[in-house]
Design an enzyme around this catalytic site. Structure first.
Site, PDB file in Angstrom:
ATOM      1  N   HIS A   1      31.579  34.625  47.068  1.00  0.00           N
ATOM      2  CA  HIS A   1      30.698  33.725  46.304  1.00  0.00           C
ATOM      3  C   HIS A   1      30.062  32.692  47.239  1.00  0.00           C
ATOM      4  CE1 HIS A   1      33.788  34.698  43.053  1.00  0.00           C
ATOM      5  NE2 HIS A   1      32.661  35.115  42.527  1.00  0.00           N
TER       6      HIS A   1
ATOM      7  N   SER B   1      37.420  39.941  46.088  1.00  0.00           N
ATOM      8  CA  SER B   1      37.306  39.900  44.634  1.00  0.00           C
ATOM      9  C   SER B   1      38.370  38.962  44.108  1.00  0.00           C
ATOM     10  CB  SER B   1      37.522  41.305  44.064  1.00  0.00           C
ATOM     11  OG  SER B   1      37.792  41.222  42.679  1.00  0.00           O
TER      12      SER B   1
HETATM   13  P1  AMP Z   1      31.736  37.022  39.522  1.00  0.00           P
HETATM   14  O1  AMP Z   1      32.227  35.616  39.601  1.00  0.00           O
HETATM   15  O2  AMP Z   1      32.778  38.044  39.772  1.00  0.00           O
HETATM   16  O3  AMP Z   1      30.917  37.286  38.281  1.00  0.00           O
HETATM   17  O4  AMP Z   1      30.716  37.183  40.742  1.00  0.00           O
HETATM   18  C1  AMP Z   1      29.616  36.310  40.889  1.00  0.00           C
HETATM   19  C2  AMP Z   1      28.669  36.884  41.910  1.00  0.00           C
HETATM   20  O5  AMP Z   1      29.331  36.999  43.169  1.00  0.00           O
HETATM   21  C3  AMP Z   1      28.178  38.291  41.537  1.00  0.00           C
HETATM   22  O6  AMP Z   1      26.814  38.408  41.849  1.00  0.00           O
HETATM   23  C4  AMP Z   1      29.031  39.168  42.411  1.00  0.00           C
HETATM   24  O7  AMP Z   1      28.433  40.418  42.716  1.00  0.00           O
HETATM   25  C5  AMP Z   1      29.158  38.308  43.654  1.00  0.00           C
HETATM   26  N1  AMP Z   1      30.318  38.726  44.465  1.00  0.00           N
HETATM   27  C6  AMP Z   1      31.590  38.864  44.058  1.00  0.00           C
HETATM   28  N2  AMP Z   1      32.371  39.311  45.072  1.00  0.00           N
HETATM   29  C7  AMP Z   1      31.558  39.453  46.142  1.00  0.00           C
HETATM   30  C8  AMP Z   1      31.748  39.886  47.495  1.00  0.00           C
HETATM   31  N3  AMP Z   1      32.936  40.274  47.958  1.00  0.00           N
HETATM   32  N4  AMP Z   1      30.665  39.903  48.314  1.00  0.00           N
HETATM   33  C9  AMP Z   1      29.439  39.525  47.863  1.00  0.00           C
HETATM   34  N5  AMP Z   1      29.193  39.104  46.610  1.00  0.00           N
HETATM   35  C10 AMP Z   1      30.233  39.072  45.759  1.00  0.00           C
END
Ligand code: AMP
Length: 279
Positions: free
Chosen positions: A32, A180
């Site tokens: 993030h 993640s």
């Molecule tokens: P989330 O909080 O899981 O909804 O993710 C928020 C944003 O961060 C989304 O656009 C995800 O694709 C991105 N994101 C999550 N993990 C990663 C990662 N390892 N590398 C790049 N972007 C990420």
């Protein structure tokens, strides 16, 4: 230090000259932060939303268990360069009488959509609401969630939503596992086995570069790498990057999608058939 706001009216009180936007569900990690740093470096103002979207969870337990720590997330986001955090309540996003949904169509029904019914309808709806609220010049999304990114691109085009959609490369741990918020739920044994996921994708990339473009052969090779760590994926497929349809013969810009449960934790990952800049 920036500011945390929780309603569209509070957000509107800030001038919106040139805004870069990063939507998240919190539990922020280095993946993030890379998006936030990029938004801050490319725009005058970086806005980060933190909203655990009930509409994209098909399992109530999963929603309840999702980690929430706004104070700590806000500190981390500000340190990465965020100017403003938008952290609405579910009742602000889905007010009384809410009844209009964005249906992403067939793109949302396959792969992750088949395992998580309604997930992408929830994602498409909340992203539409957030883009219309924040009105950014550009919104940043991770390639980590490749199907989500492609659905958002399609929706953004079809519904003529404001600003640009920017995809950002996946940030990985040293051993290759994509970062993640779910990784913290892996036991030490499962964490060690999870490494087979990026290993399988990279083995497929090497084979595509070296000796075969037959998707079935590439997929079998990836399955073998996963099997050595006792992983049987929910899906492993070479697909067209735009339509997400399986392709019999892999082209350089096709995508390999993978999802697997490892020690009770569902992980997803993907890579291009040929890495950017050549294999
Ligand atoms: P989330 O909080 O899981 O909804 O993710 C928020 C944003 O961060 C989304 O656009 C995800 O694709 C991105 N994101 C999550 N993990 C990663 C990662 N390892 N590398 C790049 N972007 C990420």
């Amino acid at each position: 230090m920036g500011q945390v706001v929780s309603t569209p009216a509070e957000l509107r009180a800030f001038p919106n000259a040139d805004r870069g936007f990063v939507p998240t569900m919190g539990a922020l990690h280095a993946g993030h932060l890379d998006l936030i740093k990029r938004a801050a470096s490319e725009h005058e103002q970086a806005v980060v939303s933190i909203f655990v979207n009930p509409a994209q969870f098909s399992n109530a337990g999963d929603l309840d268990r999702y980690p929430r720590d706004l104070a700590s997330d806000a500190q981390i986001a500000f340190a990465a360069g965020a100017h403003l955090i938008y952290a609405p309540q579910p009742s602000t996003i889905y007010g009384t009488g809410f009844s209009t949904w964005v249906d992403p169509g067939p793109l949302g029904d396959r792969w992750e959509g088949a395992f998580r019914p309604g997930h992408f309808r929830g994602v498409a709806t909340v992203v539409t609401i957030l883009l219309n609220t924040v009105r950014p010049r550009a919104a940043y999304f991770g390639e980590k969630d490749f199907q989500q990114l492609q659905i958002i691109r399609r929706m953004h085009h079809d519904l003529v939503l404001p600003g640009d959609i920017v995809g950002h490369p996946t940030i990985r741990d040293q051993d290759g596992l994509a970062l993640s918020s779910r990784n913290s739920r892996l036991s030490p044994d499962a964490r060690a086995r999870a490494r087979a996921i990026p290993d399988a994708l990279r083995a497929m990339q090497r084979a595509a570069d070296g000796w075969t473009r037959k998707s079935a052969v590439l997929e079998n090779l990836g399955m073998d790498v996963l099997a050595m760590s006792g992983i049987s994926p929910d899906y492993l497929a070479v697909v067209d990057a735009g339509s997400l349809e399986p392709v019999p013969d892999a082209a350089a810009d096709d995508r390999i999608l993978l999802a697997a449960e490892v020690g009770g934790v569902r992980l997803i990952d993907n890579m291009p058939v040929v890495p950017i800049g050549g294999a």
